[in-house]
Scaffold this active site. Structure first.
Site, PDB file in Angstrom:
ATOM      1  N   ILE A  85     -25.023  49.789 -62.795  1.00  0.00           N
ATOM      2  CA  ILE A  85     -26.304  50.518 -63.029  1.00  0.00           C
ATOM      3  C   ILE A  85     -27.339  50.070 -64.063  1.00  0.00           C
ATOM      4  CG2 ILE A  85     -27.401  52.712 -63.186  1.00  0.00           C
ATOM      5  CD1 ILE A  85     -24.557  54.078 -62.169  1.00  0.00           C
ATOM      6  N   HIS A  91     -26.661  43.849 -69.504  1.00  0.00           N
ATOM      7  CA  HIS A  91     -26.196  42.667 -69.150  1.00  0.00           C
ATOM      8  C   HIS A  91     -26.280  42.786 -67.574  1.00  0.00           C
ATOM      9  CE1 HIS A  91     -25.104  41.174 -72.955  1.00  0.00           C
ATOM     10  NE2 HIS A  91     -24.459  42.236 -73.182  1.00  0.00           N
TER      11      HIS A  91
END
Length: 156
Positions: A85, A91
């Site tokens: 998500i 990242h």
């Protein structure tokens, strides 16, 4: 154009062995994906003993465990489940891209169906919509894909 021979995989899981690799990160979502996949496999005739579940820390670790399982001969198909998500990690692109490419690579290198059941979404609501909400159930869809692909490969 003449007639041709068309082949589709049957949605019959009986006698097939499945390994499901699940990321623990975003556990509320991934456990729901797992529930849907297991339910779909059972509904299609998979025996309890023919389904194994392997938990990994996150989506980035899915490919390496999927590869070992695919190479082991213990599974006719491997189902990878996870949830990345965007709001949960800085990242996002690296994790989502690495998991995606790794899973594709495992399937191509091993010749075993390795199914991508990883949600890559912007919000938690989008994830919820994909575990039985407005967008269906992606865990169930991943199981169906695994069954059909394993059956199709067995036919070749």
């Amino acid at each position: 154009m003449g007639t041709y021979s068309a082949h589709t995989g049957e949605l019959d899981a009986s006698g097939l062995r499945f390994a499901i690799v699940v990321a623990r990160f975003n556990h509320d979502i991934t456990s729901a994906l797992l529930d849907g996949a297991v339910r779909a496999l059972a509904d299609a005739g998979a025996a309890d003993d023919d389904v194994s579940v392997w938990w990994v820390p996150g989506a980035f670790e899915l490919p390496v465990v999927a590869k070992r399982l695919a190479e082991s001969g213990r599974a006719d198909a491997v189902i990878c489940l996870g949830a990345v998500i965007r709001g949960e990690t800085a990242h996002f692109d690296f994790v989502a891209g690495g998991a995606t490419q790794g899973i594709v690579d495992v399937a191509v290198r091993t010749g075993v169906p390795v199914v991508f059941g990883v949600l890559t979404v912007d919000t938690m609501q989008q994830a919820l919509d994909r575990i039985g909400g407005s967008e269906g159930h992606k865990g169930e869809e991943a199981a169906h894909t695994a069954i059909e692909t394993a059956r199709l490969l067995a036919e070749i």
